[in-house]
Each structure stands twice: as C-alpha cells, then as structure tokens.
Design a protein around this motif. Structure first.
Motif, short mmCIF file in Angstrom:
data_model
loop_
_atom_site.label_atom_id
_atom_site.label_comp_id
_atom_site.label_asym_id
_atom_site.label_seq_id
_atom_site.Cartn_x
_atom_site.Cartn_y
_atom_site.Cartn_z
N SER A 1 26.86 78.63 45.27
CA SER A 1 27.81 78.60 46.40
C SER A 1 28.21 77.19 46.83
CB SER A 1 27.23 79.33 47.60
OG SER A 1 26.12 78.60 48.12
N GLU A 2 27.45 76.20 46.44
CA GLU A 2 27.67 74.80 46.83
C GLU A 2 27.77 74.64 48.34
OE1 GLU A 2 30.93 73.14 44.64
OE2 GLU A 2 30.06 73.71 42.72
N ASN A 3 26.93 75.39 49.04
CA ASN A 3 26.88 75.32 50.50
C ASN A 3 25.49 74.81 50.89
OD1 ASN A 3 27.00 75.66 53.24
ND2 ASN A 3 27.57 77.83 53.18
N SER A 4 25.41 73.65 51.53
CA SER A 4 24.12 73.04 51.87
C SER A 4 23.38 73.81 52.97
CB SER A 4 24.31 71.58 52.28
OG SER A 4 25.10 71.52 53.45
N MET A 5 24.10 74.68 53.67
CA MET A 5 23.45 75.48 54.72
C MET A 5 22.41 76.43 54.12
SD MET A 5 24.30 74.74 57.75
CE MET A 5 23.94 76.18 58.69
N VAL A 6 22.59 76.82 52.87
CA VAL A 6 21.64 77.72 52.22
C VAL A 6 20.28 77.04 52.10
CG1 VAL A 6 21.11 78.92 50.06
CG2 VAL A 6 23.44 78.96 50.95
N LEU A 7 20.28 75.78 51.69
CA LEU A 7 19.01 75.04 51.58
C LEU A 7 18.37 74.84 52.94
CD1 LEU A 7 19.84 72.35 48.87
CD2 LEU A 7 18.38 74.35 48.65
N SER A 8 19.16 74.46 53.91
CA SER A 8 18.64 74.25 55.27
C SER A 8 18.06 75.55 55.84
CB SER A 8 19.74 73.74 56.20
OG SER A 8 20.24 72.52 55.74
N ALA A 9 18.75 76.65 55.63
CA ALA A 9 18.28 77.94 56.13
C ALA A 9 16.98 78.34 55.43
CB ALA A 9 19.35 79.01 55.92
N ALA A 10 16.88 78.10 54.13
CA ALA A 10 15.65 78.45 53.40
C ALA A 10 14.46 77.66 53.91
CB ALA A 10 15.85 78.21 51.90
N ILE A 11 14.65 76.38 54.13
CA ILE A 11 13.56 75.54 54.65
C ILE A 11 13.16 76.02 56.05
CG2 ILE A 11 12.97 73.22 55.43
CD1 ILE A 11 14.72 72.18 53.10
N PHE A 12 14.15 76.27 56.89
CA PHE A 12 13.88 76.71 58.26
C PHE A 12 13.16 78.06 58.27
CE2 PHE A 12 15.23 78.86 62.19
CZ PHE A 12 14.72 77.96 63.12
N ILE A 13 13.65 79.01 57.49
CA ILE A 13 13.04 80.35 57.45
C ILE A 13 11.62 80.28 56.90
CG2 ILE A 13 13.17 82.60 56.28
CD1 ILE A 13 16.23 82.39 56.61
N THR A 14 11.40 79.45 55.89
CA THR A 14 10.05 79.31 55.32
C THR A 14 9.09 78.74 56.35
OG1 THR A 14 11.01 78.93 53.14
CG2 THR A 14 8.73 78.30 53.44
N LEU A 15 9.50 77.72 57.06
CA LEU A 15 8.62 77.11 58.06
C LEU A 15 8.33 78.06 59.22
CD1 LEU A 15 9.98 73.45 58.14
CD2 LEU A 15 7.89 74.29 57.08
N ILE A 16 9.36 78.75 59.71
CA ILE A 16 9.16 79.71 60.80
C ILE A 16 8.26 80.86 60.33
CG2 ILE A 16 10.31 81.41 62.29
CD1 ILE A 16 10.64 78.50 63.18
N GLY A 17 8.50 81.35 59.12
CA GLY A 17 7.67 82.42 58.57
C GLY A 17 6.22 82.00 58.43
N LEU A 18 5.99 80.78 57.99
CA LEU A 18 4.63 80.27 57.84
C LEU A 18 3.93 80.16 59.20
CD1 LEU A 18 2.44 79.09 56.01
CD2 LEU A 18 3.49 76.86 56.35
N ILE A 19 4.63 79.68 60.19
CA ILE A 19 4.05 79.56 61.53
C ILE A 19 3.70 80.94 62.08
CG2 ILE A 19 4.59 78.94 63.93
CD1 ILE A 19 6.17 76.54 62.75
N ILE A 20 4.60 81.90 61.92
CA ILE A 20 4.34 83.27 62.40
C ILE A 20 3.15 83.87 61.66
CG2 ILE A 20 5.27 85.63 62.41
CD1 ILE A 20 8.02 84.35 63.07
N TYR A 21 3.09 83.68 60.34
CA TYR A 21 1.99 84.22 59.55
C TYR A 21 0.65 83.64 59.99
CZ TYR A 21 -0.93 85.29 55.51
OH TYR A 21 -1.95 85.72 54.71
N LEU A 22 0.59 82.32 60.15
CA LEU A 22 -0.67 81.67 60.53
C LEU A 22 -1.09 82.00 61.95
CD1 LEU A 22 -0.22 78.13 58.94
CD2 LEU A 22 -1.61 80.02 58.09
N HIS A 23 -0.11 82.19 62.83
CA HIS A 23 -0.43 82.36 64.25
C HIS A 23 -0.64 83.82 64.67
CE1 HIS A 23 -0.84 80.44 68.11
NE2 HIS A 23 -0.06 81.33 68.65
N PHE A 24 -0.03 84.76 63.95
CA PHE A 24 -0.09 86.16 64.38
C PHE A 24 -0.66 87.13 63.35
CE2 PHE A 24 3.46 84.41 66.91
CZ PHE A 24 2.94 84.61 68.17
N VAL A 25 -0.75 86.73 62.08
CA VAL A 25 -1.13 87.69 61.04
C VAL A 25 -2.47 87.35 60.39
CG1 VAL A 25 -0.44 88.72 58.83
CG2 VAL A 25 1.28 88.24 60.58
N LYS A 26 -2.64 86.15 59.88
CA LYS A 26 -3.81 85.77 59.08
C LYS A 26 -5.02 85.53 59.98
CE LYS A 26 -6.15 84.25 55.51
NZ LYS A 26 -7.38 84.98 55.48
#
Length: 191
Positions: free
Chosen positions: A59-84
């Motif tokens: 797609s040549e859209n840099s928002m895809v990379l930014s969104a992936a990084i953001f979603i991964t970090l938020i997902g990791l924080i949620i996993y560590l804080h509420f699941v694991k």
C-alpha cells in the motif's frame, strides 16, 4: 520454613508449589507458573511487524507500520497487566480467613480476602472439559440464611490449573488449619 516442590499443570506445563508455614495456624501456599518467554514474545512481535511491513510494501502507506507498532505495544501492555498471571497464592490464617492473591507479569497484584466465618469448607471439585476430567480447588462459602447450605463456590488457581497431585497437597494444608478452627471453639465451650 519454606518448601518447594515441582508439579505439572493440567496442560502439562511445569509449575512449582511453595509451602511456607508462618505458624501452626497460618500457611502460605503459592503456585508459580512458567515465566513469560522472551522467545515467544519476540516471535509474535516479529510476525505482526513483518505482516505490517508486507502491507506497507503493497500500500505504500506509512500509517500501516505506525499502527502495527502501536497495536503491538498496547496489546503487550494489556497482556502483561491483565492476562498473564505469574503466581497465585493462598494465605490461610485459621483465626482470620483466607487471602487469595494473583500476581501478574507486570507486577500488578489482585487480592481477595474471605473471612473465616464465611468459609464452610475447602474442597477439590471436578469438571468435565473437552473429554477430560479437570480437578480444581475451591472454597465453599456458607449461606448466611441456611447454615447447611452453600451460597457461593470460589475456584482457586484458575490460571495455573495444577493437576490433582498438587491440589491434594494444598487441600491437606488447608484442611489441617480448618480442623484446628473447628476444634478450638469446642474446647472453649467445654470450660
């Protein structure tokens, strides 16, 4: 005096049971599951970022990379804080009650206290799940309106899911303290 023994969970994962006796009527029982593996965490993060990079290349859209990084970090924080959950512990104090604590990978702790007057018994129960019989330890809470009834069942060690041999160790420790509680009031009434 602390003693540690190794067991397996219902899923076959190694877990450790640590028993610590603070006094004759006070015991702490902690089940520790496996810690978060950096290898699996890195694999999931890499897979998400590679998929995002593939979408970016198409797609040549840099928002895809930014969104992936953001979603991964938020997902990791949620996993560590509420699941694991790293450790589940049970502090049984004969004269006060039972404290149930879950320690998450992020360091957060969730604690519940049940007064001994509410505790009817601690039992090992069984459930059928996907063609398997799974055993679990639970606290039966006494119904305030009906002394013979049970108002609620509080399951313990829901995250680590220890096998029966580990549950029997915890059960015996809890029953020793509950039996002390039952004999102490009777000896006071006789006098």
């Amino acid at each position: 005096m602390a003693e540690q023994r190794r067991f397996l969970s219902a899923a076959g994962v190694p877990i450790a049971l640590r028993r610590r006796q603070h006094s004759a009527s006070c015991r702490e029982l902690a089940v520790r599951g496996p810690r978060l593996q950096l290898r699996s965490l890195s694999a999931v993060t890499s897979a998400v970022w590679l998929a995002a990079y593939g979408l970016f290349a198409l797609s040549e859209n840099s928002m895809v990379l930014s969104a992936a990084i953001f979603i991964t970090l938020i997902g990791l924080i949620i996993y560590l804080h509420f699941v694991k959950i790293d450790q589940e512990s049970l502090l049984v104090i004969g004269s006060l009650g039972i404290q149930v604590t879950s320690s998450y990978a992020s360091g957060k702790e969730s604690t519940t206290f049940i007064e001994m007057a509410q505790v009817k018994d601690v039992v090992i129960n069984e459930a059928i799940h996907m063609q398997k019989v799974i055993y679990y330890l639970c606290i039966l809470l006494q119904d305030p309106e009906d002394p013979q009834g049970v108002s609620e069942v509080v399951p313990l060690f829901q995250s680590s899911k220890p096998r029966l041999d580990c549950l029997i160790e915890v059960y015996k420790s809890c029953q020793e303290i509950l039996e002390q509680r039952k004999t102490v009031p009777q000896s006071n009434e006789i006098k």
